[in-house]
Enzyme design. Sequence first.
Site, short mmCIF file in Angstrom:
data_model
loop_
_atom_site.label_atom_id
_atom_site.label_comp_id
_atom_site.label_asym_id
_atom_site.label_seq_id
_atom_site.Cartn_x
_atom_site.Cartn_y
_atom_site.Cartn_z
N ASP A 130 0.83 -1.20 0.00
CA ASP A 130 0.00 0.00 0.00
C ASP A 130 0.86 1.24 0.00
OD1 ASP A 130 -2.42 -1.28 0.11
OD2 ASP A 130 -2.49 -1.31 2.29
N LYS A 152 -4.12 2.53 -1.96
CA LYS A 152 -5.31 3.37 -2.03
C LYS A 152 -4.93 4.77 -1.59
CE LYS A 152 -7.90 -0.60 -0.52
NZ LYS A 152 -7.57 -1.48 0.58
N MET A 263 -8.45 8.35 9.61
CA MET A 263 -9.20 8.71 8.40
C MET A 263 -10.26 9.78 8.72
SD MET A 263 -9.64 4.95 6.67
CE MET A 263 -10.06 4.06 8.16
N1 SAH Z 1 -3.89 -0.25 9.52
C1 SAH Z 1 -3.46 1.11 9.77
C2 SAH Z 1 -4.59 2.11 9.60
C3 SAH Z 1 -5.18 2.13 8.22
S1 SAH Z 1 -6.38 3.38 8.01
C4 SAH Z 1 -2.83 1.19 11.14
O1 SAH Z 1 -2.97 0.28 11.95
O2 SAH Z 1 -2.14 2.20 11.39
C5 SAH Z 1 -5.41 4.71 7.39
C6 SAH Z 1 -5.33 5.82 8.40
O3 SAH Z 1 -4.36 5.53 9.36
C7 SAH Z 1 -4.93 7.14 7.84
O4 SAH Z 1 -6.00 7.83 7.24
C8 SAH Z 1 -4.46 7.86 9.08
O5 SAH Z 1 -5.57 8.26 9.87
C9 SAH Z 1 -3.78 6.73 9.82
N2 SAH Z 1 -2.33 6.68 9.58
C10 SAH Z 1 -1.64 5.61 9.16
N3 SAH Z 1 -0.32 5.87 9.11
C11 SAH Z 1 -0.18 7.16 9.50
C12 SAH Z 1 0.94 8.02 9.67
N4 SAH Z 1 2.17 7.62 9.42
N5 SAH Z 1 0.70 9.28 10.10
C13 SAH Z 1 -0.52 9.70 10.37
N6 SAH Z 1 -1.61 8.93 10.22
C14 SAH Z 1 -1.45 7.67 9.80
#
Ligand code: SAH
Length: 379
Positions: A130, A152, A263
């Site tokens: 991703d 995505k 998100m």
């Molecule tokens: N599976 C992921 C989340 C996926 S949903 C996890 O456990 O982290 C995607 C959302 O995760 C983004 O829209 C944001 O809200 C958050 N996110 C993921 N990585 C991030 C990062 N490095 N900095 C800020 N927000 C992040």
Amino acid sequence: MQLTLDLTGRHVLVVGRPDRARHAVAAVRADGAVVESRPADDAARHLRALLAGAGPRLLHLVVWVEGPGEARVAIAASAAALEVPLATAPATDPSPHGHVTLVGGGPGAPELLTVAGRAALAAADVVLHDRLGPGDRVAELAPGAELVDVGKTPGHHAVPQREIEALLVEHAVRGRRVVRLKGGDSFVFGRGGEEVAACRRAGVPVTVVPGVTSAIAVPEEAGIPVTHREVSRAFTVLSGHVPFSDDELRHLVGLGGTIVVLMGVANLPQTAAGLRRHGMSVDMPMAVLESGFTDRSRRTVTTVGEVDALIGTFRSPAVIVIGEVVRVADAGLDEVADLVAFAAPRPVGSEGSRAGARAGAAASRAGAAASAADARVTA
Ligand code: SAH
């Protein structure tokens, strides 16, 4: 198959279910035989019918692959009576080495990928990755693997979910070691559960390597503990992708713990207004943490009452933290310090595009904390 017969033009019956007989069928066909394949019970009936004189006895060899023991005894007896030799061939293993590993890649810093995740990547034949997580380092982490970007971006699904699942299965069935690399943890808004189910439905072995979720690590990078003794003993992680219902907002305010929204940038105005409407104090601190663990990392501290002035300045991906724990970030600190080892420190005083954040929160305690923390935490 060790056969001394010349099979060119010979009629061969291969006994076994189609998925299990696949390799045996291919082998005799490659030897020039005319091949027919039947599951064991069906093959036993067919041979009895031939013995009984039904149809021409056009059969030169029977190849046993798999089936119930009784069927094998019956087939051996019929073959002997028909004076047709009986050979044995190994069954096709539906996935000789192929399997799928879902790897939680962590929030972006390669150091925050687990040892198990790293090992799975190093051994991978193909990696479906991703945009978030250590996606840009994947070539380095998985040398020798075919890389497929199925990433995505908000509002744009590069490869539809069902297609991703089909790809995982397809590569694994072809015997490949497949890694599905995701940001954070695969089971936190990552659709990992669906991908596991798809593999299981297809009979493909699948394992999961947990990852460091951004829901905890990104606040941590900003010095914010999601729980803190005597401040918060609960944290609720929500997807803000769809606006919260009144019911949800009421419960969130009532719970009194830390709220972590992923998100949630697009719906942030509705979230703040909804929380206020359901009785949350306008002074409740809120942190918007953009692009954690990257060199674009940006931290804004404001309040539920003042965030409206900043709407439009935030970019995805961001983790939004609402709760008293936001104040803990700077408690007891009187000098600039880095908390998370993997966040490269930005020089003191380089606060970049953060003027808006400070202006918006200027009147609040949280605002003062933000200015002090900008240089401290942001990498
Ligand atoms: N599976 C992921 C989340 C996926 S949903 C996890 O456990 O982290 C995607 C959302 O995760 C983004 O829209 C944001 O809200 C958050 N996110 C993921 N990585 C991030 C990062 N490095 N900095 C800020 N927000 C992040």
